[in-house]
Write a protein that holds these residues in place. Sequence first.
Motif, mmCIF file in Angstrom:
data_model
loop_
_atom_site.group_PDB
_atom_site.id
_atom_site.type_symbol
_atom_site.label_atom_id
_atom_site.label_comp_id
_atom_site.label_asym_id
_atom_site.label_seq_id
_atom_site.Cartn_x
_atom_site.Cartn_y
_atom_site.Cartn_z
ATOM 1 N N PRO A 135 0.838 -1.201 0.000
ATOM 2 C CA PRO A 135 0.000 0.000 0.000
ATOM 3 C C PRO A 135 0.873 1.252 0.000
ATOM 4 O O PRO A 135 1.900 1.304 0.672
ATOM 5 C CB PRO A 135 -0.787 -0.111 1.312
ATOM 6 C CG PRO A 135 -0.679 -1.539 1.727
ATOM 7 C CD PRO A 135 0.598 -2.069 1.146
ATOM 8 N N GLY A 136 0.467 2.218 -0.775
ATOM 9 C CA GLY A 136 1.198 3.479 -0.824
ATOM 10 C C GLY A 136 2.322 3.524 -1.843
ATOM 11 O O GLY A 136 2.898 4.580 -2.070
ATOM 12 N N ALA A 137 2.647 2.388 -2.437
ATOM 13 C CA ALA A 137 3.703 2.388 -3.451
ATOM 14 C C ALA A 137 3.182 3.124 -4.691
ATOM 15 O O ALA A 137 2.068 2.885 -5.146
ATOM 16 C CB ALA A 137 4.102 0.967 -3.812
ATOM 17 N N GLU A 138 3.988 4.004 -5.194
ATOM 18 C CA GLU A 138 3.616 4.737 -6.403
ATOM 19 C C GLU A 138 4.019 3.920 -7.623
ATOM 20 O O GLU A 138 5.086 3.300 -7.637
ATOM 21 C CB GLU A 138 4.318 6.087 -6.436
ATOM 22 C CG GLU A 138 3.924 6.932 -7.627
ATOM 23 C CD GLU A 138 4.551 8.307 -7.609
ATOM 24 O OE1 GLU A 138 4.598 8.919 -8.690
ATOM 25 O OE2 GLU A 138 4.995 8.767 -6.538
ATOM 26 N N ARG A 166 9.824 7.851 -1.061
ATOM 27 C CA ARG A 166 8.826 6.786 -1.236
ATOM 28 C C ARG A 166 9.292 5.826 -2.318
ATOM 29 O O ARG A 166 10.106 6.191 -3.156
ATOM 30 C CB ARG A 166 7.474 7.370 -1.595
ATOM 31 C CG ARG A 166 7.467 8.079 -2.946
ATOM 32 C CD ARG A 166 6.187 8.760 -3.288
ATOM 33 N NE ARG A 166 5.080 7.861 -3.094
ATOM 34 C CZ ARG A 166 3.818 8.237 -3.012
ATOM 35 N NH1 ARG A 166 3.518 9.503 -3.114
ATOM 36 N NH2 ARG A 166 2.860 7.372 -2.839
ATOM 37 N N ASP A 167 8.790 4.612 -2.273
ATOM 38 C CA ASP A 167 9.069 3.660 -3.342
ATOM 39 C C ASP A 167 8.260 4.031 -4.570
ATOM 40 O O ASP A 167 7.055 4.297 -4.468
ATOM 41 C CB ASP A 167 8.709 2.229 -2.918
ATOM 42 C CG ASP A 167 9.744 1.603 -2.015
ATOM 43 O OD1 ASP A 167 10.919 2.007 -2.080
ATOM 44 O OD2 ASP A 167 9.385 0.685 -1.252
#
Length: 141
Positions: A16-19, A96-97
């Motif tokens: 979750p939250g990976a772009e 962020r990833d």
Amino acid sequence: MALRQTYLSMKSKLPPGAETVLVMRGRGNDDLAPAEELFHEFSELKGEFVPGCGYPSAIHYAWEKSDYERRFRSQIRANPRALARLKELADRATTRDIFLICYEGEDKPCHRHLLLEIAQEEFGAIVDPRPFRPAGDPNSP
């Protein structure tokens, strides 16, 4: 946090939250996709592959015969928009990833690997070249 890569069928398994950035033609990031001429030549060469010709697969055959790596690197380095997009992604990947996503599985050559290398070479991007493994995968690091 890093600039990473995976293939399309793994997209739904990312944390979750990976772009994600789709780097295939027609997905909004054409500057980071192979030029149409290179893509079509590569596709045609895959169709010419004959098992037993010394290459493990049609993709490996087409990659070498089309001089894909050299041509793709030249294409990206000659395109200011592509370089600006890669720099933007490299900068954001410090917090962020960000996963570059294309169709080819991990066992095949693919331009997304070259994009990671170029981002690292040109902008000092933090890159994690390891294949993505979903949580619970026995091959996860």
